[in-house]
Design a protein around this motif. Structure first.
Motif, short mmCIF file in Angstrom:
data_model
loop_
_atom_site.label_atom_id
_atom_site.label_comp_id
_atom_site.label_asym_id
_atom_site.label_seq_id
_atom_site.Cartn_x
_atom_site.Cartn_y
_atom_site.Cartn_z
N TRP A 288 0.24 -0.86 0.12
CA TRP A 288 0.35 -0.25 0.18
C TRP A 288 0.49 1.30 0.24
O TRP A 288 0.65 2.19 -0.62
CB TRP A 288 -0.90 0.10 1.08
N LEU A 289 1.80 0.95 0.46
CA LEU A 289 2.60 2.26 0.81
C LEU A 289 3.29 2.57 -0.70
O LEU A 289 3.35 4.54 -0.86
CB LEU A 289 4.15 2.22 1.27
N PRO A 290 3.25 2.23 -1.71
CA PRO A 290 3.39 3.28 -3.30
C PRO A 290 3.05 3.56 -3.70
O PRO A 290 2.88 4.32 -3.53
CB PRO A 290 4.50 1.31 -3.97
N LEU A 291 1.52 3.71 -3.45
CA LEU A 291 0.65 3.77 -4.22
C LEU A 291 0.39 5.61 -3.21
O LEU A 291 0.22 6.00 -3.57
CB LEU A 291 -1.56 3.13 -4.33
N HIS A 292 0.45 5.45 -2.32
CA HIS A 292 0.30 6.49 -0.93
C HIS A 292 1.26 7.39 -1.46
O HIS A 292 1.28 8.21 -1.20
CB HIS A 292 0.23 5.93 0.40
N MET A 293 2.62 6.89 -1.42
CA MET A 293 3.58 7.95 -2.04
C MET A 293 3.24 8.48 -3.00
O MET A 293 3.97 9.88 -3.44
CB MET A 293 5.26 6.84 -2.03
N ILE A 294 3.13 7.84 -4.26
CA ILE A 294 2.69 8.49 -5.19
C ILE A 294 0.87 9.66 -5.13
O ILE A 294 1.81 9.91 -5.71
CB ILE A 294 2.42 7.27 -6.90
N GLN A 295 0.68 9.20 -5.06
CA GLN A 295 -0.05 10.12 -4.42
C GLN A 295 0.08 11.46 -3.49
O GLN A 295 -0.41 12.61 -4.18
CB GLN A 295 -1.19 9.45 -3.46
N CYS A 296 0.96 11.24 -2.50
CA CYS A 296 1.82 12.42 -1.88
C CYS A 296 2.59 13.67 -2.58
O CYS A 296 2.67 14.10 -3.15
CB CYS A 296 2.52 11.75 -0.71
N ILE A 297 2.94 12.60 -4.15
CA ILE A 297 3.96 13.43 -5.00
C ILE A 297 3.07 13.94 -6.06
O ILE A 297 3.43 15.18 -6.29
CB ILE A 297 4.84 12.49 -5.89
N MET A 298 1.96 13.39 -6.16
CA MET A 298 1.42 13.97 -7.00
C MET A 298 1.00 15.37 -6.47
O MET A 298 0.57 16.19 -7.14
CB MET A 298 0.40 13.47 -7.41
N TYR A 299 0.49 15.29 -5.33
CA TYR A 299 -0.43 16.15 -4.69
C TYR A 299 0.50 17.95 -4.17
O TYR A 299 0.44 18.64 -4.48
CB TYR A 299 -1.42 15.56 -3.70
#
Length: 392
Positions: A288-299
């Motif tokens: 789950w962490l990779p998707l959350h990190m991608i989300q934070c990067i995009m935000y």
């Protein structure tokens, strides 16, 4: 999952990608996003590479739904088998296994509900705004249930080490089921918060009608996903679980866990169970962490263009977590492993019996053909040559 019945950001795209056409999406992903000021000769030179990359891109989009469907089938079958194994082994009387079943239910719902809804959301169907919002909220509930259930399991293991002599009287089966119900209620409240006003109001105002092209990010605000779900509901429970398991293993290894009256074998069984649950937690974080990190990067940094392929790979990884947990149970938890073996032996024995019956059937039906009924008489001497046929 213990962890996991997992937010499924199945159609998460950044706002700038949602407003662009599909050709521009795969053009940018292939590295040909902008050709302003480029000569026609350079464009013709890049045309062949662009077509080749586009072929791989369309192949990926064709394989993505198939992989999601396979993962959904694996989630359903594997977690149904876990629930069946725990029930048949009688382990439901133990508080820890009550929570493991709750986690398996969350993982089952990922395959049975979340992934099908994610595919529907991903194909941009035109439905009413609040219907799209409701489906998107449903995708969030399994992950929240998984996180809260994993936290409950960590607390249960902590109490087993912290108060060993009062554990059985404190942590009962009824209280464990009550805790599991509280986890699901709280997960539903957290997941359905956007239905109470925390949604993208701009999307509803931009359309003239109440129907929209349903997209996850079109109705769920990024602030809710980043600040509330990830930073508020994922990271703090994760930190608490890591601290609890560190304490558990420290106490067990140092021999000061208060288990002096118990046998070494029993202590070893508890250690193995805790190790298995830590492995489940680690897989949950890794998936789950990779998707959350991608989300934070995009935000936080919108200048970084995250490839859509990386985004959807993260989504598949999240879905796959719910399919992996039953495999962990099968190899790491002895009670479930033993029940798996019983089920396997039962299936194989029935198959062998069916094969044996089918092989005997032709032999029993083989008879000599005669013009009429035949009775054989055997003389008192009983020789092989004394058998004389008698016709009626």
């Amino acid at each position: 999952m213990p962890v996991s019945s997992s937010v499924v950001f199945s159609s998460y795209r950044c706002k700038r990608q949602c407003s662009r056409s599909w050709p521009s999406l795969w053009t940018d992903s292939c590295g040909f996003g902008s050709h302003s000021g480029t000569s026609p000769q350079s464009l013709r030179g890049a045309h062949g590479s662009l077509l080749l990359c586009a072929g791989y891109w369309h192949l990926y989009w064709a394989s993505y739904p198939c992989l999601d469907v396979l993962i959904a089938v694996g989630c359903c079958l594997g977690n149904v088998l876990v629930i069946w194994a725990v029930w048949k082994s009688g382990a439901l009387n133990k508080p820890t296994f009550c929570l493991i079943v709750s986690l398996a239910v969350a993982d089952f719902l990922v395959g049975a509900v979340a992934i099908p809804l994610a595919v529907i959301v991903d194909i941009h169907v035109k439905i009413p705004f609040y219907a799209c919002l409701f489906m998107s909220c449903v995708l969030i509930v399994p992950q929240q249930a998984s996180v809260l259930t994993l936290l409950s399991i960590a607390v249960d293991r902590f109490l087993r080490v912290r108060i060993p002599f009062r554990y059985k009287s404190t942590v009962t089966k009824r209280r464990s089921w009550f805790l599991a119900a509280v986890c699901w209620i709280l997960a539903s409240v957290l997941g359905f918060l956007p239905m109470f006003g925390w949604y993208n109001h701009d999307t509803l105002a931009r359309y003239n009608s109440t129907s929209i092209d349903c997209q996850f990010i079109a109705v769920i605000p990024v602030t809710y996903l980043t600040h509330f779900i990830f930073e508020g509901c994922f990271l703090p429970p994760l930190a608490i679980m890591i601290a609890l398991y560190c304490y558990i293993f420290f106490k067990i290894r140092s021999g000061r866990a208060g288990l002096a009256s118990e046998t070494g074998t029993y202590t070893q069984k508890k250690y193995k169970l805790a190790s298995s649950l830590v492995l489940v937690l680690a897989l949950f974080v890794v998936c789950w962490l990779p998707l959350h990190m991608i989300q934070c990067i995009m935000y936080y940094n919108q200048n970084i263009n995250v490839p859509s392929i990386a985004l959807y790979f993260g989504i598949l990884l999240c879905h796959a977590n719910s399919m992996v947990n039953p495999v962990v149970y099968a190899f790491k938890i002895p009670k479930i492993k033993q029940e798996y073996r019983k089920i396997w032996r039962r299936v194989t024995s029935q198959q062998q019996q069916a094969d044996t019956n089918s092989s005997r059937t032709p032999a029993s039906n083989t008879t000599d053909s005669h013009d009429g009924p035949r009775n054989d008489k055997i003389s008192p001497q009983g020789g092989a040559n004394d058998m004389t046929p008698e016709k009626n």
